[in-house]
Design an enzyme around this catalytic site. Structure first.
Site, PDB file in Angstrom:
ATOM      1  N   ASP A   1       0.868  -1.180   0.000  1.00  7.88           N
ATOM      2  CA  ASP A   1       0.000   0.000   0.000  1.00  7.88           C
ATOM      3  C   ASP A   1       0.899   1.223   0.000  1.00  7.88           C
ATOM      4  OD1 ASP A   1      -2.344   1.651   0.137  1.00  7.88           O
ATOM      5  OD2 ASP A   1      -3.359   0.012   1.177  1.00  7.88           O
TER       6      ASP A   1
ATOM      7  N   ASP B   1       3.208   2.177  -4.391  1.00  7.15           N
ATOM      8  CA  ASP B   1       2.318   3.072  -5.113  1.00  7.15           C
ATOM      9  C   ASP B   1       2.049   2.406  -6.459  1.00  7.15           C
ATOM     10  OD1 ASP B   1       1.188   5.056  -6.721  1.00  7.15           O
ATOM     11  OD2 ASP B   1       2.325   6.669  -5.756  1.00  7.15           O
ATOM     12  N   VAL B   2       0.830   1.958  -6.679  1.00  5.85           N
ATOM     13  CA  VAL B   2       0.548   1.151  -7.869  1.00  5.85           C
ATOM     14  C   VAL B   2       0.717   1.925  -9.164  1.00  5.85           C
ATOM     15  CG1 VAL B   2      -0.947  -0.455  -6.651  1.00  5.85           C
ATOM     16  CG2 VAL B   2      -1.951   1.581  -7.745  1.00  5.85           C
TER      17      VAL B   2
ATOM     18  N   TYR C   1     -13.973   8.400 -12.591  1.00  4.59           N
ATOM     19  CA  TYR C   1     -13.924   7.125 -11.872  1.00  4.59           C
ATOM     20  C   TYR C   1     -14.598   6.020 -12.691  1.00  4.59           C
ATOM     21  CZ  TYR C   1     -14.981   3.737  -8.148  1.00  4.59           C
ATOM     22  OH  TYR C   1     -15.109   2.595  -7.384  1.00  4.59           O
TER      23      TYR C   1
ATOM     24  N   LYS D   1     -12.954   2.607 -14.316  1.00  2.00           N
ATOM     25  CA  LYS D   1     -13.416   1.273 -13.934  1.00  2.00           C
ATOM     26  C   LYS D   1     -13.899   0.484 -15.144  1.00  2.00           C
ATOM     27  CE  LYS D   1     -12.543   1.408  -9.523  1.00  2.00           C
ATOM     28  NZ  LYS D   1     -11.539   0.506  -8.913  1.00  2.00           N
TER      29      LYS D   1
ATOM     30  N   THR E   1     -16.561   1.248   3.251  1.00  2.00           N
ATOM     31  CA  THR E   1     -15.148   1.589   3.132  1.00  2.00           C
ATOM     32  C   THR E   1     -14.986   3.113   3.112  1.00  2.00           C
ATOM     33  OG1 THR E   1     -15.215   1.638   0.710  1.00  2.00           O
ATOM     34  CG2 THR E   1     -14.677  -0.482   1.735  1.00  2.00           C
TER      35      THR E   1
END
Length: 265
Positions: free
Chosen positions: A36, A76-77, A169, A173, A204
């Site tokens: 993460d 960090d992806v 977003y 996705k 979440t």
């Protein structure tokens, strides 16, 4: 099974929410490499803080208590180098890669969202998935038992719906789901599966951020959009991920696996 022979699963976005629940769910059967971000403000202009390494360490401790050997790495992806290092830590026992890291980077009418807004969502929600695939899949293909290997991306029910105020977003996705479907096609007869889990409104930090985008008093207001009439818990999404990582899911690939309380039903 000794620890030395246990398979290894790599999970991004593992410090809290769905990622943490996936880690705990897999800890009984897998050793884990958990990643993460190191900086809660690593992605600017989100309007909320990302997870901390302290939170990731807490998840790791919980997984160790369940029997897993756990490696923790800042990741960090958006960075291919970070993701490469995360996957390398799994060594030659890698059998599962689970992409969970995600953000909501902008809200407002679609025509007001800027190129930077779109890039911010794409960088994590699409490129983060692709970076994990680029690092993990070649290692999986190199295994003698490649057909045991699994790639799972936690995407969103937004991948199959248009939602107001969240165009960047939603676009990211949709792209991530398309990527997973094509990844599954490219893996073809290798036996390696690639699937997407599409959660609905899950309790979440991301859902709390979404509630603010809609001016809602609380994230609980989303419950009425799901046929179950309640929010989902991260553990319920993690159960689907765990199944897709298992040998029992060997015939499932390229799937958009809805865990959404009936939102898209």
């Amino acid at each position: 099974m000794t620890n030395e022979s246990r398979p290894v699963a790599v999970i991004t976005g593992a410090a809290r929410g769905i990622g943490a629940a996936v880690a705990r769910r897999l800890a009984g059967d897998y050793d884990l490499v958990l990643g993460d971000v190191a900086d809660p403000c690593a992605v600017p202009d989100l309007g909320y803080h990302l997870a901390t390494l302290a939170e990731l360490d807490e998840v790791a401790d919980a997984c160790r208590a369940l029997g897993a050997r756990v490696t923790v790495r800042p990741c960090d992806v958006r960075s291919p180098a970070d993701v490469d290092a995360l996957v390398a830590a799994a060594g030659d026992r890698l059998v599962a890669a689970v992409a969970v890291a995600g953000v909501i980077g902008a809200d407002g009418p679609a025509w007001q969202q800027t190129p930077a807004d779109l890039d911010r969502d794409l960088a994590v929600n699409l490129h983060g998935v692709a970076n994990l695939a680029r690092a993990a899949v070649p290692r999986m293909l190199g295994r003698a038992e490649a057909s045991r290997c699994r790639f799972v991306a936690v995407v969103s029910s937004a991948a199959e719906r248009g939602l107001p105020r969240l165009a960047s977003y939603v676009a990211a996705k949709h792209a991530a789901l398309g990527y997973i479907r094509s990844l599954a096609a490219d893996l073809g007869g290798s036996g390696i599966t690639a699937n997407a889990v599409l959660p609905g409104s899950t309790r979440t930090a991301l859902l709390t951020r979404t509630a603010r985008a809609y001016g809602l008093d609380s994230a609980g207001d989303f419950a009425r959009h799901q046929r179950l009439g309640r929010l989902l818990e991260p553990e319920e999404v993690a159960a689907a991920v765990a199944w897709l990582c298992s040998a029992a899911a060997s015939a499932t690939t390229g799937a958009a696996f809805a865990v959404d309380g009936g939102f898209t039903g």
